[in-house]
Design a protein around this motif. Structure first.
Motif, short mmCIF file in Angstrom:
data_model
loop_
_atom_site.label_atom_id
_atom_site.label_comp_id
_atom_site.label_asym_id
_atom_site.label_seq_id
_atom_site.Cartn_x
_atom_site.Cartn_y
_atom_site.Cartn_z
N PRO A 170 8.69 42.45 -45.62
CA PRO A 170 8.36 41.13 -46.18
C PRO A 170 6.87 40.85 -45.99
O PRO A 170 6.27 41.30 -45.02
CB PRO A 170 9.21 40.16 -45.34
CG PRO A 170 9.53 40.90 -44.09
CD PRO A 170 9.59 42.35 -44.48
N MET A 171 6.27 40.14 -46.93
CA MET A 171 4.83 39.89 -46.84
C MET A 171 4.51 38.94 -45.69
O MET A 171 3.42 38.99 -45.13
CB MET A 171 4.28 39.31 -48.16
CG MET A 171 4.45 40.22 -49.38
SD MET A 171 4.02 41.95 -49.14
CE MET A 171 2.25 41.85 -49.01
N GLU A 172 5.44 38.05 -45.37
CA GLU A 172 5.27 37.28 -44.13
C GLU A 172 5.96 38.08 -43.04
O GLU A 172 7.19 38.10 -42.95
CB GLU A 172 5.92 35.89 -44.22
CG GLU A 172 5.78 35.11 -42.92
CD GLU A 172 6.67 33.86 -42.83
OE1 GLU A 172 6.28 32.91 -42.14
OE2 GLU A 172 7.76 33.84 -43.44
N GLN A 220 7.94 34.16 -56.14
CA GLN A 220 9.23 33.82 -55.55
C GLN A 220 8.97 33.19 -54.19
O GLN A 220 8.90 31.98 -54.05
CB GLN A 220 10.14 35.06 -55.49
CG GLN A 220 10.54 35.51 -56.91
CD GLN A 220 11.57 36.61 -56.94
OE1 GLN A 220 12.32 36.83 -56.01
NE2 GLN A 220 11.62 37.35 -58.05
N CYS A 221 8.73 34.05 -53.17
CA CYS A 221 8.56 33.46 -51.84
C CYS A 221 7.23 32.73 -51.70
O CYS A 221 7.08 31.84 -50.88
CB CYS A 221 8.73 34.49 -50.74
SG CYS A 221 7.28 35.52 -50.40
N GLU A 245 4.82 25.48 -46.46
CA GLU A 245 4.91 25.70 -45.01
C GLU A 245 5.65 27.00 -44.70
O GLU A 245 6.76 27.22 -45.18
CB GLU A 245 5.68 24.53 -44.35
CG GLU A 245 4.96 23.20 -44.38
CD GLU A 245 3.75 23.16 -43.45
OE1 GLU A 245 3.68 24.01 -42.53
OE2 GLU A 245 2.89 22.29 -43.65
N TYR A 246 5.04 27.81 -43.88
CA TYR A 246 5.69 29.00 -43.35
C TYR A 246 5.53 28.98 -41.82
O TYR A 246 4.53 28.45 -41.32
CB TYR A 246 5.04 30.28 -43.88
CG TYR A 246 5.05 30.41 -45.38
CD1 TYR A 246 6.13 30.98 -46.04
CD2 TYR A 246 3.99 29.94 -46.14
CE1 TYR A 246 6.14 31.10 -47.42
CE2 TYR A 246 3.99 30.03 -47.52
CZ TYR A 246 5.07 30.62 -48.16
OH TYR A 246 5.08 30.73 -49.52
N SER A 295 -1.43 39.64 -43.88
CA SER A 295 -0.11 40.28 -43.96
C SER A 295 -0.21 41.75 -43.59
O SER A 295 0.16 42.14 -42.50
CB SER A 295 0.49 40.10 -45.36
OG SER A 295 1.71 40.79 -45.47
N LEU A 329 10.35 30.87 -46.22
CA LEU A 329 10.20 32.23 -45.70
C LEU A 329 9.35 33.03 -46.67
O LEU A 329 9.56 32.95 -47.88
CB LEU A 329 11.58 32.89 -45.62
CG LEU A 329 12.05 33.30 -44.23
CD1 LEU A 329 12.15 32.06 -43.37
CD2 LEU A 329 13.40 33.99 -44.30
N GLY A 330 8.43 33.81 -46.12
CA GLY A 330 7.65 34.71 -46.97
C GLY A 330 8.41 36.01 -47.17
O GLY A 330 7.95 37.07 -46.78
N GLY A 331 9.58 35.90 -47.77
CA GLY A 331 10.43 37.07 -48.02
C GLY A 331 11.33 37.36 -46.84
O GLY A 331 10.98 37.10 -45.69
N MET A 358 14.01 31.79 -49.29
CA MET A 358 13.04 32.83 -48.93
C MET A 358 12.38 33.39 -50.19
O MET A 358 11.82 34.48 -50.17
CB MET A 358 13.73 33.92 -48.13
CG MET A 358 15.01 34.41 -48.75
SD MET A 358 15.92 35.42 -47.58
CE MET A 358 17.42 35.72 -48.48
N GLY A 359 12.49 32.63 -51.26
CA GLY A 359 11.90 33.06 -52.52
C GLY A 359 12.93 33.18 -53.63
O GLY A 359 12.57 33.22 -54.80
N PHE A 370 14.92 39.52 -47.50
CA PHE A 370 15.58 40.72 -48.02
C PHE A 370 16.63 41.28 -47.05
O PHE A 370 16.97 42.46 -47.10
CB PHE A 370 14.55 41.81 -48.36
CG PHE A 370 13.36 41.29 -49.13
CD1 PHE A 370 13.52 40.79 -50.41
CD2 PHE A 370 12.09 41.24 -48.55
CE1 PHE A 370 12.43 40.28 -51.11
CE2 PHE A 370 11.01 40.73 -49.24
CZ PHE A 370 11.17 40.25 -50.52
#
Lengths: 765, 170, 286
Positions: free
Chosen positions: A207-209, B101-102, A28-29, B42, A256-258, A487-488, A260
């Protein structure tokens, strides 16, 4: 069910708990979430870096079929009278308020049920501006008459930023100072004095998301579903904006899709909250990759470093002056300025240190936290400077560092003694992996080779709090309630390992409840390598609390000591059926002592030290400047690695990311306009950029104050990576580059300049 | 505005018909109308691979593909590459090696890695890097992704399930 | 990109009718990758898109003439089809090698040869390669057809000489067994990027002697361009350092290179000299 045998969860590479969901595309994101009746918002942005807004024409947008509403700051003000937010200063308006301060700033929002309709309508909005002169460069902005803000209003939310002062007539948001000994006297007495200036470029997290938030007002409550690294802060700040108690605001964060560091504090949350309140429907805003560049960035900076060094190799004095380009809104820049400032003299034992670190507003997209909180920018300067000194005085680069590195118990520049910081061990391991002491062929033809290393230090944001709840259910199975956002980095898995270790379970059997401020307790934020140490400790304490309560229950039930009766049976005995809970709580805040405002001195600046050493071997085509990173080595001090594979992945992932910030990533501006805000033109590392040999390790060590000896490590390999590569390039071509990124062209220009045949400067750009 | 058109195609083996507008992209249709979560937009420029799906057996960036053009086609998404119980060997390898990872880019990498192994059953490092160049992972799990592809290739070549492979190697 | 019409005509005549009105919002579509990017960026707001994927005829297929003299590549042929064609690999290996670093395989699955040429983005990899191979294109329209060299297609930055209703039906590449070719994609920012310079070279060599050659520079100019002066320096001469140096200087003198985000003009001029020389050496070596 509770496993009866302790399984040894610490030091085990438990696969991520959510692995199956992630490979099946089912994790889930917020990205996917849709609510009934939801409207999509699309943002109309400013085209000028600094201007007064004369008018905004939304009529064409409003006329588009399917548009629900077009919103400007005047509408927002009807529901939120003072629509300004920010963690350090309340300086950022929910939408531009009479003035735009960077090109790309949100000015208006179109709401529609169909996101494509909203997007199309937003493209029909126009604005008239009265253009103001813009200030883009941090050095210029520090003394410029052009002020980005008329008045600076501190937020006073966090204890480490409570000294911020309101000011007028300046772009300097924060002036951090540290003084130890007397640098001027020491410079005068030193055998040699060196001074260099280094620069870092503005970059972005990508971030990719992409950033996404949904707000849903109903029944007098606000629920936010948001891709945030700091749900607790979001709740506090939204409650403040709304003038509501915290219990009327709920913040939920799935995976979270990243992040940072980008998804910290307030990003889209204030905007969607205002919009949902205004229209009384759920509102979602998802940024595109291109729009992300206008949300938050990594600070550009200019760093002048001056050192006094004696003939015996001892660094006796160091003066650092860093100007941080914070962009148009402070975000958490003041903390970056302060945190990176206090370690900007490097991991060295220097008696006389003076540091000035200034957060400066400019007319660029805001800058905030990005994996390292400024430590990598500072290390770029002090570790290139270290090599330059060693070369000038003909010192061995490792021995010169060794002679000056902070040893156990010695005071760092802030006066805080250094404990559990394996600088030397990490450096030696890097040297070993680079075969530093073996002969090295630098080449003498077109292809030249070089190698370099560097050591970095980072302080950790303090004081910060984490609270955890461990809940054993009626059958003895375990739920862990934490506000840490996975977030990963693998925090769900590592925290499950900690609970499991205390309670004698399998980590895989622990269920981690994702942040939901109605359910999960407070956590300051998933940032700055703090979670394993702070939340890990809170989780350990909560699990130990559960053990105590199990003991109490056993006594209450009259069980003999060490009865080994499973918890489920104990609860059944107590309640007569499968029922009840055993709830343990844990809360952790490290010791902290506020630094002296004049000198920055404190015995407790940080709960632990981030430690990373890096090495690089490069090959350069001197005819073109083309560079190949043949070998990239990162060695960090992670304390005891709770999940060795997760630690190595953090080291490796952070290293590649920092390699991007070193070699290719650069937000390029022309007349205040970003010219390369997309992944087509802003180049993040790909599989083809991977070094041929890529070594990621951690040293044997123990953080004595950390949970099971662990400390955070999400940033450690970023700190000194840029100077390791920069020093390797210098080793190959005989000249040091001072400005990031280290592009092929900048390398080629440096070679040509050294050869006395400089390439003409840009004439027709 | 021009009208929606009903298109019929096969989605993960099952026939579907959907009414879509000419401007809708395949990723928009899959996520907004068909509520699939595995493919994600994305970068929006076909560079990152997060939105990878197969159309008539070939990988495409669904963010750059008009939905109406899949009329009559076979579309497969990450949701359609296994039977629900057993993971695809590439998925299994990604878990075992820890190649993410994410996880946001992961379905796209897995879709591309499967196709790579169809084209190059025993890929070299260079073939892996080039075939996956259109996929970006900001967490930078690249070393593990390359490892996972190699592991999946060995598994496919041996025609073994992970459990069997463990037995064989034991 | 709202409110347009997407047509998929089954014949060329239908396509011509749909494209007839000359409205700038009406465009033919091959694979659609580049168009989609322009539409998403709101640079192009279409009224009607006419997909050519079902029109058939010369637009489809990839074949070699019976006399083995020419390879004919239908305008709707995808890059992936070219890349995986043993026939193309045998006769045009440089084209197949170019594919390896061209965008990514998903784009190559979709992008069409004709659409790629008609897009006229100067950074594209294939157009200079076709030019170096002395390829032509067959242009079809309602009123007939014409064949022109690829280099005559480009009129400027994203501009072609195609008239209203004209479509690129096929690319015709001569088979020249005595020639060797290469394409050098010079990237300056990261390994995978749009080129700062594209250098396509095709040469008829006898040892170190250049009997004939075609040199094309792309990416650094507003359109892929033959480097005539540089060709003249090398044609009929040996590949000596002196000749290559003269050719490099001639190339820099004739190419109007400007600074951009991939490099300053001076740096790209330097790269042109270096990579031109290296490309010639690599052809002579191979």
């Amino acid at each position: 069910m509770v496993a009866l045998m302790p399984v040894g969860n610490i030091g085990r590479s438990v696969p991520r708990l959510e692995s199956r969901a992630k490979v099946m595309g089912q994790a889930e994101y917020t990205h996917h979430l849709r609510l009934p009746g939801m409207l999509y918002g699309k943002i109309f942005r400013s085209t000028l870096p600094h201007a007064l807004i004369k008018s905004v024409d939304t009529s064409a947008a409003k006329a588009v079929e399917g548009v629900f509403r077009v919103v400007t700051i005047d509408d927002i003000r009807t529901v939120i009278p003072h629509p300004y937010y920010g963690p350090a200063f309340h300086d950022q308006p929910v939408l531009a308020d009479g003035k735009v301060r960077f090109a790309g700033e949100p000015v208006a929002v179109v709401l529609a049920s169909d996101p494509r309709v909203a997007e199309y309508a937003a493209s029909l909005i126009t604005a008239e501006y009265e253009e103001l002169p813009a200030v883009l460069d941090e050095v210029e902005a520090a003394t410029s008459d052009i002020c980005v803000h008329d008045e600076l209003k501190p937020a006073a939310t966090f204890p480490d930023l409570q000294h911020l002062k309101g000011r007028r007539g300046t772009n300097v948001a924060l002036d951090y100072r540290l003084v130890r000994g007397n640098v001027e006297e020491a410079f005068a007495a030193a055998d040699h004095v060196f001074e260099h200036t280094f620069r870092c470029q503005q970059a972005m997290h990508t971030p990719m998301e992409p950033f996404v938030s949904i707000a849903d007002v109903r029944d007098g409550r606000m629920t936010l579903h948001t891709a945030s690294q700091g749900p607790s802060f979001v709740r506090i700040e939204m409650a403040r904006l709304l003038g509501w108690p915290e219990n009327r605001v709920r913040v939920k964060v799935p995976h979270l899709g990243g992040g940072f560091g980008g998804k910290l504090y307030i990003k889209l949350e204030a905007l969607v909250t205002s919009l949902s309140l205004l229209v009384q429907r759920p509102v979602k805003i998802s940024l595109t990759m291109e729009e992300q560049f206008f949300m938050v960035t990594k600070h550009a900076c200019t760093f002048t470093i001056k050192s006094g060094v004696n003939n015996d190799g001892k660094v006796v004095a160091r003066k650092c002056r860093i100007l941080w380009n914070g962009g148009a809104y402070a975000d958490i820049g003041p903390r970056v300025t302060q945190k990176a400032g206090f370690t900007s003299a490097g991991p060295y034992d220097i008696d006389n240190v003076e540091i000035e670190s200034l957060a400066v507003y400019t007319n660029r997209p805001p800058a905030g936290a990005l994996r390292g909180f400024g430590a990598p920018q500072a290390a770029w300067a002090y570790e290139c400077h270290t090599d330059l000194i060693a070369e000038a005085l003909n010192f061995d680069k490792i021995e010169f560092r060794r002679q000056n590195l902070l040893q156990e118990g010695r005071p760092q520049a802030s006066g805080t003694p250094v404990h559990d910081a394996a600088f030397e061990k990490a450096m030696d391991q890097v040297a070993d992996r680079l075969d530093w002491h073996k002969p090295f062929d630098r080449g003498n033809g077109r292809i030249r080779r070089g190698r370099g290393l560097a050591v970095g230090i980072k302080g950790i944001t303090s004081p910060t709090t984490s609270v955890a709840i461990v809940n054993l259910y009626g059958d003895g199975s375990c739920g862990l309630y934490i506000g840490t956002v996975d977030m990963g980095q693998g925090s769900d898995t590592v925290m499950a390992q900690i609970v499991a270790e205390v309670l004698g379970l399998d980590a895989e059997a622990v269920h981690v409840i994702h942040p939901d401020t109605d359910v999960t307790p407070y956590d300051m934020g998933t940032l700055g390598s703090r979670s394993t140490f702070h939340m890990g400790t809170a989780v350990r304490l909560a699990a130990e609390d559960v053990l105590r309560k199990i003991d109490d229950l056993a006594k209450e039930l009259g069980l003999p000591p060490n009865s080994n009766l499973p918890v489920s049976e104990m609860l059944r005995k107590k309640y007569g059926m499968q029922a009840g809970n055993i709830i343990g709580t844990g809360s952790f805040i490290p010791d902290y002592k506020k630094p002296d405002p004049e000198t920055g001195q404190t015995p407790k600046a940080t709960p632990f030290w981030g430690v990373g050493a890096n090495g690089a071997e490069v090959e350069i085509d001197t005819e073109t400047g083309e560079i190949k990173i043949v070998k990239l080595v990162s060695v960090v001090d992670a304390g005891v690695a709770i999940n060795p594979r997760a630690v190595r992945q953090q080291v490796s992932g952070a290293a590649i990311m920092q390699m991007g910030f070193t070699m290719t990533e650069n937000m390029v501006f022309r007349d205040g306009q970003l010219t390369n805000g997309s992944l087509a033109d802003y180049k993040i590392p790909s599989l083809l950029d991977m070094p041929e040999q890529f070594v990621n390790e951690y040293v044997e060590s123990r953080q004595h104050s950390g949970p099971f000896g662990a400390k955070g490590t999400g940033e450690s390999s970023t700190i000194a990576l840029s100077p390791a590569i920069g020093n390797a390039i210098a080793d190959a071509i005989g000249v040091h580059l001072t400005d990031l990124p280290l592009t092929q062209e900048s390398i080629f220009r440096a070679i040509q300049k050294k050869n006395g045949t400089p390439l003409p400067e840009d004439d027709n750009d | 505005m021009t009208d929606a058109r009903t298109i019929r195609f096969t989605l993960n083996g099952a026939p579907v018909s959907v009414s879509v507008m000419p401007h809708e992209t395949l990723i928009e249709m899959l996520s907004l109308r068909l509520e699939l979560k595995g493919a994600r937009e994305s970068c929006g420029q076909g560079l990152c691979g997060c939105c990878t799906v197969y159309v008539n057996g070939k990988s495409v960036s669904s963010c750059l593909y008009l939905a109406q053009l899949v009329d009559g086609a076979k579309v497969v998404t990450i949701e359609g590459i296994n039977d629900g119980a057993e993971l695809d060997p590439v998925q299994q390898a990604f878990i075992e090696v820890g190649a993410f990872q994410c996880g946001f880019c992961t379905p796209g990498f897995i879709m591309m890695a499967r196709e790579l192994l169809d084209v190059h059953p025993n890929p070299t490092e260079d073939e892996i890097r080039h075939y996956l160049i259109g996929n970006l992972c900001r967490c930078s799990a690249y070393p593990e992704i390359v490892e996972a592809v190699k592991l999946a290739a060995r598994r496919r070549a041996a025609g073994t399930t992970p459990a069997l492979a463990e037995e064989l190697s034991a | 990109m709202l409110g347009f019409e997407l047509s998929e005509p089954a014949t060329l005549d239908e396509a011509f009718d749909l494209l007839a009105d000359g409205d700038p919002g009406v465009r033919p579509m091959g694979g659609g990758t580049a168009l989609m990017l322009m539409m998403k960026a709101q640079i192009f707001k279409p009224e009607r898109l006419v997909s050519l994927r079902n029109v058939g005829g010369c637009f489809d297929g990839l074949r070699i003439d019976a006399d083995q003299s020419h390879i004919r590549i239908g305008g709707m042929t995808t890059f992936a089809e070219i890349e995986r064609s043993p026939m193309v690999l045998q006769h045009l290996p440089a084209v197949v090698r170019t594919m390896k670093t061209l965008a990514n395989i998903r784009v190559r699955h979709v992008a069409s040869v004709g659409g790629n040429l008609a897009h006229a983005d100067p950074h594209l990899d294939l157009p200079p390669v076709w030019m170096a191979h002395a390829a032509s294109i067959r242009i079809v329209s309602k009123s007939g057809e014409r064949v022109i060299p690829v280099e005559d297609l480009f009129a400027g930055y994203y501009e072609t000489t195609l008239g209203d209703g004209e479509l690129i039906g096929e690319v015709i590449v001569p088979v020249r067994p005595e020639w060797t070719s290469t394409y050098v994609k010079v990237t300056t920012r990261s390994a995978h990027d749009w080129p700062a310079l594209g250098i396509a070279v095709s040469a008829n060599l006898q040892g170190q002697r250049v009997n004939d050659l075609r040199l094309v520079l792309s990416a650094a100019l507003d359109r892929p361009t033959r480097l005539d002066a540089a060709e003249n320096e090398l044609r009929g001469s040996d590949l000596s350092e002196a000749a290559l140096k003269r050719a490099g200087e001639a190339a820099v003198a004739e190419a109007d290179i400007h600074s951009d985000s991939r490099g300053s003009a001076a740096y790209k001029q330097h790269l042109l000299r270096v990579h031109l020389s290296r490309a010639m050496h690599s052809l002579a070596g191979a």
